[in-house]
Design an enzyme around this catalytic site. Sequence first.
Site, mmCIF file in Angstrom:
data_model
loop_
_atom_site.group_PDB
_atom_site.id
_atom_site.type_symbol
_atom_site.label_atom_id
_atom_site.label_comp_id
_atom_site.label_asym_id
_atom_site.label_seq_id
_atom_site.Cartn_x
_atom_site.Cartn_y
_atom_site.Cartn_z
ATOM 1 N N THR A 87 0.815 -1.218 0.000
ATOM 2 C CA THR A 87 0.000 0.000 0.000
ATOM 3 C C THR A 87 0.848 1.268 0.000
ATOM 4 O OG1 THR A 87 -0.261 -0.179 2.413
ATOM 5 C CG2 THR A 87 -2.053 -1.030 1.042
ATOM 6 N N MET A 99 -10.404 -4.792 10.276
ATOM 7 C CA MET A 99 -10.358 -5.455 11.577
ATOM 8 C C MET A 99 -11.252 -4.729 12.586
ATOM 9 S SD MET A 99 -6.290 -6.345 11.727
ATOM 10 C CE MET A 99 -6.342 -7.390 13.174
ATOM 11 N N ARG A 176 -7.905 -5.303 18.517
ATOM 12 C CA ARG A 176 -6.985 -5.689 17.438
ATOM 13 C C ARG A 176 -5.559 -5.204 17.679
ATOM 14 N NH1 ARG A 176 -8.610 -1.487 12.506
ATOM 15 N NH2 ARG A 176 -8.775 0.358 13.841
ATOM 16 N N ARG A 194 1.329 -0.431 -16.547
ATOM 17 C CA ARG A 194 2.591 0.252 -16.254
ATOM 18 C C ARG A 194 2.904 0.171 -14.762
ATOM 19 N NH1 ARG A 194 4.293 6.632 -17.242
ATOM 20 N NH2 ARG A 194 6.308 6.457 -16.189
ATOM 21 N N ARG A 203 9.185 -5.065 -6.088
ATOM 22 C CA ARG A 203 8.749 -6.107 -5.156
ATOM 23 C C ARG A 203 9.013 -7.535 -5.617
ATOM 24 N NH1 ARG A 203 8.539 -3.168 -0.582
ATOM 25 N NH2 ARG A 203 7.148 -1.357 -0.799
#
Length: 247
Positions: A87, A99, A176, A194, A203
């Site tokens: 993210t 959560m 949580r 792209r 990654r």
Amino acid sequence: MDVKLLEATDDPEDLICKAARNDYSDTSVGSQSFEATMAEVDGDSLEEKKETLIGHLLDHGHFGPFEHAQATFAVEGVSRSCMAQITRHRHVSFDVQSMRYVSFDDVDPEAVREGELVVTPPSATDPDWIGRNQQKASVSDEEFEERAEIFKDTIEQAVESYQELLELGMPPEDARFVLPIGTKVNIVMSMNARMLMHVADMRAAADAQWEIREMTEEMLELAADWCPKTFEYYEQEMKGRKNRLAP
């Protein structure tokens, strides 16, 4: 982990080629056939012409046309750590399992030791695993068994504590806080071709963490079926290079 291609642009490489040819055409690509649009591109067939043009675009760094083709992936069961990494990427749209509204009060804490709810890293299951920034190059069998047991004990206790807090009336959004960063999450994310290449540059690289690298490789496999000429060229000519595609 499970990765699926949820939705994607139909005929993405036709669209990429139309967008690219628009830049050099005195006629709108919206008012002529695809055959006419590709008439000046080298190749004996439309498929050859598409391969020629896509290779030319990628080879010369003309990445804009690839932003028109969009793919949406459903990712199941990655850690919150992996979620935090993916993210960070701009120009990607995310929806993430909450959560606050999803609680895990029915999970057996003992099952967590075997991979339920919390992702177990390879370093907790493989004594020969070597990870980035590891303090010791190798460990004894006793050290490995001890660290594996500490990991399992810790995540089991965390889930037990979470469920106890729920029973004591603490809202899920607060309970949580005690769950580990390895807690599994489901993600839906959309990006253009792209951007997927940029994500892969970062990654799928050898220095990326094992989990996000595995997720990215699965996305690339799906993309190779969806947008084959583009991602075949990427795999063969671009992947792993030092000059990474800018976002």
